[in-house]
Scaffold this motif. Structure first.
Motif, PDB file in Angstrom:
ATOM      1  N   MET A  13     -34.071 -84.616  25.292  1.00  0.00           N
ATOM      2  CA  MET A  13     -33.724 -83.240  25.664  1.00  0.00           C
ATOM      3  C   MET A  13     -32.270 -82.912  25.331  1.00  0.00           C
ATOM      4  O   MET A  13     -31.915 -81.687  25.290  1.00  0.00           O
ATOM      5  CB  MET A  13     -33.689 -83.194  27.275  1.00  0.00           C
ATOM      6  CG  MET A  13     -35.031 -83.210  27.672  1.00  0.00           C
ATOM      7  SD  MET A  13     -35.363 -83.095  29.683  1.00  0.00           S
ATOM      8  CE  MET A  13     -34.751 -81.774  30.193  1.00  0.00           C
ATOM      9  N   LYS A  14     -31.324 -83.913  25.038  1.00  0.00           N
ATOM     10  CA  LYS A  14     -30.074 -83.658  24.611  1.00  0.00           C
ATOM     11  C   LYS A  14     -30.121 -83.174  23.517  1.00  0.00           C
ATOM     12  O   LYS A  14     -30.429 -83.850  22.242  1.00  0.00           O
ATOM     13  CB  LYS A  14     -29.244 -85.193  24.834  1.00  0.00           C
ATOM     14  CG  LYS A  14     -27.781 -84.865  24.750  1.00  0.00           C
ATOM     15  CD  LYS A  14     -27.092 -86.260  24.976  1.00  0.00           C
ATOM     16  CE  LYS A  14     -25.578 -86.034  24.874  1.00  0.00           C
ATOM     17  NZ  LYS A  14     -24.874 -87.200  25.071  1.00  0.00           N
ATOM     18  N   PHE A  15     -29.604 -81.930  22.888  1.00  0.00           N
ATOM     19  CA  PHE A  15     -29.690 -81.561  21.877  1.00  0.00           C
ATOM     20  C   PHE A  15     -28.768 -82.236  20.405  1.00  0.00           C
ATOM     21  O   PHE A  15     -29.306 -82.368  19.454  1.00  0.00           O
ATOM     22  CB  PHE A  15     -28.870 -80.008  21.730  1.00  0.00           C
ATOM     23  CG  PHE A  15     -29.061 -79.284  20.501  1.00  0.00           C
ATOM     24  CD1 PHE A  15     -30.220 -78.854  19.975  1.00  0.00           C
ATOM     25  CD2 PHE A  15     -27.681 -78.766  19.732  1.00  0.00           C
ATOM     26  CE1 PHE A  15     -30.004 -78.045  18.719  1.00  0.00           C
ATOM     27  CE2 PHE A  15     -27.732 -78.347  18.648  1.00  0.00           C
ATOM     28  CZ  PHE A  15     -29.007 -77.812  18.129  1.00  0.00           C
ATOM     29  N   GLU A  16     -27.775 -82.848  21.159  1.00  0.00           N
ATOM     30  CA  GLU A  16     -26.974 -83.533  20.145  1.00  0.00           C
ATOM     31  C   GLU A  16     -27.825 -84.729  19.600  1.00  0.00           C
ATOM     32  O   GLU A  16     -27.484 -84.966  18.360  1.00  0.00           O
ATOM     33  CB  GLU A  16     -25.595 -84.089  20.726  1.00  0.00           C
ATOM     34  CG  GLU A  16     -24.774 -82.819  21.149  1.00  0.00           C
ATOM     35  CD  GLU A  16     -25.021 -82.187  22.219  1.00  0.00           C
ATOM     36  OE1 GLU A  16     -25.907 -82.639  23.317  1.00  0.00           O
ATOM     37  OE2 GLU A  16     -24.304 -80.819  22.567  1.00  0.00           O
ATOM     38  N   ARG A  17     -28.325 -85.331  20.435  1.00  0.00           N
ATOM     39  CA  ARG A  17     -29.308 -86.447  20.082  1.00  0.00           C
ATOM     40  C   ARG A  17     -30.277 -86.153  18.940  1.00  0.00           C
ATOM     41  O   ARG A  17     -30.434 -86.737  18.014  1.00  0.00           O
ATOM     42  CB  ARG A  17     -29.933 -86.964  21.300  1.00  0.00           C
ATOM     43  CG  ARG A  17     -30.783 -88.241  20.829  1.00  0.00           C
ATOM     44  CD  ARG A  17     -31.396 -88.788  22.364  1.00  0.00           C
ATOM     45  NE  ARG A  17     -32.227 -89.931  22.110  1.00  0.00           N
ATOM     46  CZ  ARG A  17     -31.952 -90.908  22.285  1.00  0.00           C
ATOM     47  NH1 ARG A  17     -30.716 -91.637  22.631  1.00  0.00           N
ATOM     48  NH2 ARG A  17     -32.677 -92.145  22.059  1.00  0.00           N
ATOM     49  N   ARG A  21     -30.262 -86.702  14.558  1.00  0.00           N
ATOM     50  CA  ARG A  21     -31.652 -87.472  13.958  1.00  0.00           C
ATOM     51  C   ARG A  21     -32.298 -86.652  12.828  1.00  0.00           C
ATOM     52  O   ARG A  21     -32.902 -87.153  12.015  1.00  0.00           O
ATOM     53  CB  ARG A  21     -32.674 -87.854  15.058  1.00  0.00           C
ATOM     54  CG  ARG A  21     -32.561 -88.824  15.907  1.00  0.00           C
ATOM     55  CD  ARG A  21     -33.555 -88.551  17.064  1.00  0.00           C
ATOM     56  NE  ARG A  21     -33.604 -89.920  17.831  1.00  0.00           N
ATOM     57  CZ  ARG A  21     -34.294 -90.351  18.597  1.00  0.00           C
ATOM     58  NH1 ARG A  21     -34.905 -89.280  19.407  1.00  0.00           N
ATOM     59  NH2 ARG A  21     -34.514 -91.426  19.364  1.00  0.00           N
ATOM     60  N   LEU A  22     -32.030 -85.192  13.051  1.00  0.00           N
ATOM     61  CA  LEU A  22     -32.976 -84.626  12.404  1.00  0.00           C
ATOM     62  C   LEU A  22     -32.187 -83.388  11.370  1.00  0.00           C
ATOM     63  O   LEU A  22     -32.738 -82.672  10.553  1.00  0.00           O
ATOM     64  CB  LEU A  22     -34.004 -83.517  13.063  1.00  0.00           C
ATOM     65  CG  LEU A  22     -34.783 -84.506  13.935  1.00  0.00           C
ATOM     66  CD1 LEU A  22     -35.736 -83.526  14.755  1.00  0.00           C
ATOM     67  CD2 LEU A  22     -35.790 -85.466  13.013  1.00  0.00           C
ATOM     68  N   ALA A  23     -30.907 -83.140  11.542  1.00  0.00           N
ATOM     69  CA  ALA A  23     -29.962 -82.136  10.763  1.00  0.00           C
ATOM     70  C   ALA A  23     -30.006 -82.372   9.411  1.00  0.00           C
ATOM     71  O   ALA A  23     -30.280 -81.181   8.758  1.00  0.00           O
ATOM     72  CB  ALA A  23     -28.521 -82.035  11.240  1.00  0.00           C
ATOM     73  N   HIS A  24     -30.490 -83.446   8.986  1.00  0.00           N
ATOM     74  CA  HIS A  24     -30.185 -83.784   7.505  1.00  0.00           C
ATOM     75  C   HIS A  24     -31.831 -82.929   6.814  1.00  0.00           C
ATOM     76  O   HIS A  24     -31.907 -83.067   5.620  1.00  0.00           O
ATOM     77  CB  HIS A  24     -30.546 -85.017   7.083  1.00  0.00           C
ATOM     78  CG  HIS A  24     -31.645 -85.831   7.618  1.00  0.00           C
ATOM     79  ND1 HIS A  24     -31.429 -86.452   9.108  1.00  0.00           N
ATOM     80  CD2 HIS A  24     -32.478 -86.732   7.016  1.00  0.00           C
ATOM     81  CE1 HIS A  24     -32.684 -86.936   9.102  1.00  0.00           C
ATOM     82  NE2 HIS A  24     -33.198 -87.265   7.909  1.00  0.00           N
ATOM     83  N   LYS A  25     -32.701 -82.961   7.630  1.00  0.00           N
ATOM     84  CA  LYS A  25     -34.189 -82.182   7.365  1.00  0.00           C
ATOM     85  C   LYS A  25     -34.195 -80.673   7.380  1.00  0.00           C
ATOM     86  O   LYS A  25     -35.022 -79.990   7.375  1.00  0.00           O
ATOM     87  CB  LYS A  25     -35.191 -82.753   8.165  1.00  0.00           C
ATOM     88  CG  LYS A  25     -35.313 -84.508   8.024  1.00  0.00           C
ATOM     89  CD  LYS A  25     -35.951 -84.776   6.722  1.00  0.00           C
ATOM     90  CE  LYS A  25     -36.263 -86.196   6.380  1.00  0.00           C
ATOM     91  NZ  LYS A  25     -36.728 -86.620   5.291  1.00  0.00           N
ATOM     92  N   ILE A  29     -33.931 -75.809  15.768  1.00  0.00           N
ATOM     93  CA  ILE A  29     -33.652 -74.796  16.609  1.00  0.00           C
ATOM     94  C   ILE A  29     -34.270 -75.135  18.073  1.00  0.00           C
ATOM     95  O   ILE A  29     -35.488 -75.699  18.071  1.00  0.00           O
ATOM     96  CB  ILE A  29     -34.488 -73.452  16.088  1.00  0.00           C
ATOM     97  CG1 ILE A  29     -33.972 -73.243  14.685  1.00  0.00           C
ATOM     98  CG2 ILE A  29     -34.710 -72.506  17.025  1.00  0.00           C
ATOM     99  CD1 ILE A  29     -34.784 -72.280  14.006  1.00  0.00           C
ATOM    100  N   LYS A  30     -33.292 -74.902  19.062  1.00  0.00           N
ATOM    101  CA  LYS A  30     -33.797 -75.210  20.511  1.00  0.00           C
ATOM    102  C   LYS A  30     -33.996 -73.842  20.965  1.00  0.00           C
ATOM    103  O   LYS A  30     -33.226 -72.789  21.049  1.00  0.00           O
ATOM    104  CB  LYS A  30     -32.567 -75.790  21.237  1.00  0.00           C
ATOM    105  CG  LYS A  30     -32.564 -75.983  22.499  1.00  0.00           C
ATOM    106  CD  LYS A  30     -31.557 -76.596  23.301  1.00  0.00           C
ATOM    107  CE  LYS A  30     -31.585 -76.739  24.577  1.00  0.00           C
ATOM    108  NZ  LYS A  30     -30.274 -77.115  25.298  1.00  0.00           N
TER     109      LYS A  30
END
Length: 92
Positions: A13-17, A21-25, A29-30
């Motif tokens: 649930m923690k957006f930063e986590r 993990r996924l920003a490189h892809k 969007i939350k």
């Protein structure tokens, strides 16, 4: 590109986590927090080594619910997250 809605509970649930993990892809969007009715949260998924239990959601009575965060992911992010979670569980 195909979009995938991912209901995150527990530590995801923690957006930063998720972002780490996924920003490189692509952009993460939350869409907001949500309640998933008819399910409950249990710690019943034992790790391979038995060192800990993982959170899991299971079907329950209609009045039960699990709070979580809904993310709008692309297909590459969804696959990366599935692999990451499977890899993490295999370590314990």
């Amino acid at each position: 590109m195909k979009k995938v809605l991912y209901f995150a509970y527990g530590s995801n649930m923690k957006f930063e986590r998720i972002l780490i993990r996924l920003a490189h892809k692509g952009a993460v969007i939350k869409t907001g927090t949500h309640k998933l009715y008819g399910y409950k949260l249990l710690f019943n998924a034992e790790s391979i080594t038995g060192a800990c239990n993982y959170a899991n959601i299971v079907a329950a009575e209609p009045e039960n619910f699990v709070e979580g965060v809904l993310y709008d992911l692309n297909e590459a992010q969804s696959k990366a997250l599935e692999w990451d979670l499977a890899d993490m569980k295999s370590r314990f």
